[in-house]
Design an enzyme around this catalytic site. Structure first.
Site, mmCIF file in Angstrom:
data_model
loop_
_atom_site.group_PDB
_atom_site.id
_atom_site.type_symbol
_atom_site.label_atom_id
_atom_site.label_comp_id
_atom_site.label_asym_id
_atom_site.label_seq_id
_atom_site.Cartn_x
_atom_site.Cartn_y
_atom_site.Cartn_z
ATOM 1 C CG ASP A 257 -1.914 1.086 1.249
ATOM 2 O OD1 ASP A 257 -1.868 1.968 0.374
ATOM 3 O OD2 ASP A 257 -2.775 1.076 2.140
ATOM 4 C CG HIS A 355 -7.822 0.982 -5.247
ATOM 5 N ND1 HIS A 355 -8.674 1.888 -4.688
ATOM 6 C CD2 HIS A 355 -6.583 1.378 -4.866
ATOM 7 C CE1 HIS A 355 -8.004 2.781 -3.992
ATOM 8 N NE2 HIS A 355 -6.729 2.494 -4.085
#
Length: 446
Positions: A257, A355
């Site tokens: 991330d 995403h």
């Protein structure tokens, strides 16, 4: 995650969703780009220890955050880790450009009734003086509780922000930045007002939990009678040295991330993160930033029920190494995303609602922000599901051009949104850095 709440911008990655909002790929301070100076080991070449007066305790010398020496490489936990220090003074506040630490304490305060500009000024002077001392491992000048007595500074940073309500309560409404207009309501928001907003905001990062808690407790006690704690949250990230090969961190979904976080030295970096002088925002905020905070609960039971290949399609990246779908087997997380790549059956390798596709800067007019997200896990909810997720933090020059448009798009078309719940929110103006003889917010309050 990629953006305001994406894999590439979810924000857990270690910092800036270098792209758009709160997601995974947004990039991360954890990327440890050259030019940052946070985790320089003190007590080795070029740095020494000073014996604390009367205390017999060693105090680490602070790193000047304005120099351009590279950050230290993590070598594992141990005595040296505690000696790393980040100076409180500099052009920008500490806790923005530095790689994220292992622990964070977030808190917001509301002013007591009748407290005006003079009361806030006195508090900010006190807080600045104390943050300066704690940043180099010295005891706090007031309300020292000895919780972290035998620890060094452990890369402690204290970052302050001002909520929109502060300006009305101190008679400074004419100086409230345009960028502090309330964030719009987004589809599926489930915000708890008691856990968001606030007149004053504090972000405390450190590589040791006790050091961070000590700092918060001291600041809270120093605020007594002037401001009361409105809400407080604790978060964590990967500890320096926990992995043999440093890489972008993972969030509680297991995804790398922060891959696409903007990095210092890149063209246009400062314009994305810091307020420029002479622009729309007031002069007192030049060199400062805006911080968007979101508490994003991850529906981990639902997420973990998906097979890995389905999780990867939701994000658009391989879970093992963070490489984008459609990339070669030996590709890594830094491999550029090919949004036109096709799978063997002719379908898009990166799905239309993945995403990283929805959060990509190219799909959002170049909107970007610097994310420093932290994970949280606060036990179980009444239904037995984990109360866990991401404390999303994104610094940007104007949230109306960064977080807001990206989050609008994510809320409409991001497949990851099915596994997220935004439960608290805050928006703060982050003043510029502090001079050795000044205090945070001085350009506004003097």
């Amino acid at each position: 995650m990629e953006s305001s709440t994406s894999t590439d911008s979810t924000g857990t990655g270690s910092t800036a969703g270098g792209t758009t909002g709160g997601g995974i790929d947004g990039g991360t301070a954890g990327g440890r780009a050259p030019g940052l100076t946070r985790r320089t080991l003190l007590g080795t070449a070029g740095a020494g220890l000073v014996v604390g007066a009367g205390a017999g305790a060693a105090t680490a010398l602070a790193v000047d955050r304005r120099d351009q020496s590279p950050p230290r490489a993590s070598t594992g936990a141990g005595p040296g880790l505690g000696l790393a220090a980040v100076g409180f003074h500099g052009e920008h506040q500490a806790g923005i450009l530095e790689p994220q630490q292992a622990r964070v304490q977030l808190a917001a305060f509301d002013l007591a009734g009748g407290i005006g500009r003079d009361g806030v000024r006195a508090l900010l002077r006190r807080w600045s003086r104390t943050a300066t001392r704690m940043a180099v491992g010295e005891p706090a000048d007031e309300f020292e509780n000895q919780i972290a007595l035998d620890a060094g500074p452990c890369s402690l940073t204290v970052t302050f922000g001002f909520g929109a309500t502060l300006f009305d309560r101190t008679g400074l409404a004419d100086h409230r930045p345009a960028g502090l207009e309330p964030l719009p309501a987004f589809p599926a928001d489930a915000l708890d007002p008691a856990r968001g907003d606030g007149d004053l905001f504090v972000q405390i990062g450190a590589d040791d939990a006790l050091v961070a808690v000590h700092a918060l407790r001291v600041l809270q006690r120093q605020a007594a009678g002037t401001a009361a704690l409105r809400w407080q949250m604790s978060g964590f990230a990967r500890t320096p040295g926990a992995t043999q090969n440093p890489m972008t961190g993972r969030n509680l979904m297991g995804q790398v991330d922060g891959t696409n976080n903007p990095r210092p030295g890149e063209d246009g970096f400062a314009a994305k993160v810091f307020v420029a002088a002479g622009g729309e925002q007031p002069a007192w905020l030049a060199g400062g930033s805006f911080l968007v905070f979101r508490r994003i609960r991850m529906l981990l039971d639902n997420w973990e029920a998906l097979p890995v290949d389905r999780q990867e399609r939701v994000i658009g990246r391989r879970k093992s190494d963070g490489a984008p779908l459609g990339a070669a087997a030996d590709a890594g997380e830094r491999t550029p995303v090919d949004l036109a790549a096709q799978a063997a059956d002719g379908s898009l390798a990166v799905p239309a609602d993945a995403h990283i596709r929805v959060a990509a800067p190219a799909a959002n007019g170049g909107a970007a922000m610097l994310r420093r997200g932290f994970s949280y896990h606060d036990g179980l909810l009444a239904d037995g599901s984990p109360d866990a997720g991401l404390l999303f933090l994104a610094f940007q020059s104007d949230p109306r051009k960064g977080f807001t448009p990206v989050q609008r798009k994510l809320a409409r078309g991001d497949g990851l949104s099915r596994f997220l719940r935004h439960e608290a929110s805050g928006l703060y103006a982050v003043p510029p850095g502090v001079t050795p003889d000044g205090y945070v917010g001085q350009s506004l309050f003097d």
